[in-house]
Design an enzyme around this catalytic site. Sequence first.
Site, PDB file in Angstrom:
ATOM      1  N   GLY A 275      18.356  -3.772   0.028  1.00  0.00           N
ATOM      2  CA  GLY A 275      18.870  -5.452  -0.226  1.00  0.00           C
ATOM      3  C   GLY A 275      17.427  -6.158  -0.974  1.00  0.00           C
ATOM      4  O   GLY A 275      17.172  -6.422  -1.810  1.00  0.00           O
TER       5      GLY A 275
ATOM      6  N   THR B 114      12.324  10.648  -5.101  1.00  0.00           N
ATOM      7  CA  THR B 114      13.931  10.922  -4.982  1.00  0.00           C
ATOM      8  C   THR B 114      14.954  10.360  -4.195  1.00  0.00           C
ATOM      9  O   THR B 114      14.795   9.567  -3.070  1.00  0.00           O
ATOM     10  CB  THR B 114      13.445  12.287  -4.227  1.00  0.00           C
ATOM     11  OG1 THR B 114      12.119  13.211  -5.149  1.00  0.00           O
ATOM     12  CG2 THR B 114      14.787  12.846  -3.814  1.00  0.00           C
TER      13      THR B 114
ATOM     14  N   CYS C  21      12.961 -12.031  12.555  1.00  0.00           N
ATOM     15  CA  CYS C  21      12.159 -11.692  11.512  1.00  0.00           C
ATOM     16  C   CYS C  21      10.980 -11.344  12.023  1.00  0.00           C
ATOM     17  O   CYS C  21      11.062 -10.322  13.271  1.00  0.00           O
ATOM     18  CB  CYS C  21      11.312 -13.585  12.813  1.00  0.00           C
ATOM     19  SG  CYS C  21       9.443 -13.349  12.432  1.00  0.00           S
TER      20      CYS C  21
END
Lengths: 395, 371
Positions: free
Chosen positions: A70, A235, A323
Amino acid sequence: MEIYADNAATTKICPAALSEMTRVSAEVYGNPSSPHTAGQNAARTLWDARERVARLIGASPREITFTSCGTEADNQAILSAVNADKTKKHIVSTRIEHHAVLRPLEALARNGYEITPVGVGRDGTVDPADVARAIRPDTALVSVMFANNEIGTVQNIAEIGERCREAGVLFHTDAVQAVGHLPIDVGAMNVDFLTASAHKFHGPRGAGFLYARSGTALSSLLLGGGQERGRRAGTENLPAIAGMAAALEQSCAHMTENAERMTALRDRIIDGILSSVPHSILNGARDCRLPNNVSVAVEDAGAEAMILLLDGMGIAVSSGAACAAGAGEPSHVLQSVGLPPELVRCVLRITPGEELTEPQADRIIASVAAAAARLRELSPGWNAKIRGEQPFIIQ
Amino acid sequence: MSKALIAMSGGVDSSVAAYLMKEAGYDCVGVTMRLFTNDEAAVSREKSCCSVEDTEYARAVAFRLGFPYYVFDFSDDFRRKVIEPFIDAYENGRTPNPCIDCNRYLKFESLYRRAAELGCDTIVTGHYASVEKRDGRMALRKAADETKDQSYVLYSLTQEQLRHTVFPLGKTRKTETREIAASLGLLNAEKPDSQDICFVPDGDYAGVLEHLTGKAYPAGEIVDKYGKVLGMHGGIIHYTMGQRKGIGLAMPAPVYVTDIIPETNTIVVGANEDLFTRTLIAEDFNWIAYDTPPETLRAKAKIRYKQPEKDAEVFALPDGRVKIVFDEPVRAVTKGQAAVLYDDEGYILGGGTICAKGEDAPYGERDDETE
């Protein structure tokens, strides 16, 4: 048995995705760029995944670019939007974005861009009118996350999309927490860029995608081969991409029933904690909220210790965003919704998976209550408040 | 099985301390304390002790030894209990030792409480010092390796804290520590010892102060002991007692900072011999060896970290403060530094913060002063 209730961090892979990944890893060994039969098979698998993913968000296959995660997709969307018209030096976003959006915006700000961060109310929602008001003639992009990873609030993306379309401004939404959990139609919502990540909907890690409306140019972050039609060199991670498509199909097929069940369990946990743990509050609105997100501040029960105590009781939860160093900065999201600093450190994020049962939900409630009681017993602040020497923050 | 919380920095000492606890059969939990954000310290992440790289070292050691590891954020406490008093001290002409406050308030208060929350009854650090039982009390003693001894920065520990504290390196020499680390294949066996204050990694504490407060400290006068103005200084925070370099005066003979007067923003300079005093007062005194100290006693007093102790007569004052009268005058008694008392066997009797010296010392007898 362990209750895994940290699905906002990552989800367990679903059997359909796992078997698809195993199959593709073993059988579809060719490189999609190769002309021979093995390559053709791989290219077909890749296209098939693209079609399946596209269909599930109302897009066409050529609008889907597969990425590694993301974060990559967020970065690419933002970079592409500013590259689309270099005369526009202004971006509208919010104060509660994920770091994958915040950091690229900060980098742009250091390079002469102006960022307008729209605030959120105490309920954690963005007013679409505020977004519209922030748009200027030189606005290159509006970026508003679909659903928040910490407090679970869901924004009115369709209305924001409509406002952006009216103003003729590109609109990106980080939908990492929403895809596979909430209905999404990029056409109806007037979204130009949308980010998703496979491991948030029971797919594998290492795969995500960026939807980019047909006609928008994408700048590649990686320079190299012509994969993804030149939009993402390297790839393709075919097993993960195929696994992602399988996982998204599963999630979307059961979306309505899952959402209904999870919403009921979520509310059971929220009500249970708020009623059995005095001086605790819910963060973010109760409605317009992800079906599996519980974010509660428990006064004088520090989250760092709380998480470990709950872990000891077999319940995996979180305090907020993970984190790299293992201990986060004080959450910008919780600060943005006006939570006092003393409470920011006392926030638990409980995001159960679809396998959660009612007895397990009750076990979560009882465990949170027990852990909070234990920590409060050792807390000088709590004891001073009990003795009436200090006021409680949460009444 | 006893459960131990081990404060791990990623360095050699705390890593070996963790290993020794594991070997001793404790159920261990490793913890790195995140003490400040890089922005606060104005240092690059690579340099600070709370860097991702250091936590990765610590994490790797914990995994290697087979126990869980966590990073806890104590930056709020650190700011309130260490950095703010550090600023306050410099602004008031004192020279603080923040490591002492960090041990006192962070390691043995905040972390101590966290240990209790997690059901750990023992707290462990890689300090070179020894906790012993002696005459029915908990005692704190110098490390066997006197060149590494850190007992000075631990004088504030209470009986209760000492009962729950283990320093596994107290009887170990630094060379042995490095050997153990090397034999375990710890990545950090060759890592140099940390020297600086962790949030002032390059020694430029004045730069850190200016960054933290956003203030430009005003220039003022440099005077001699008769009040004659010799020049100007660039802010009192840049000076410490006994300092010779960087005063910026062209004088025929070397001059030293002999006093810092925050009220008038003045630096006093003088000859080296002007720095010598016999008397000081220490406040906020923690007695380790006594519940109620005798009114007077003989002790060896240490008034800065890297300086040997000197024989002294000690007076426990009725207000809880302590007057220390050295047998021989000592150089550059510095307000804000700790005065720690030892007996002949290296046990700490107690310690406190120097608040007055020589002629300032309200209980000082004038005829005792430097002549």
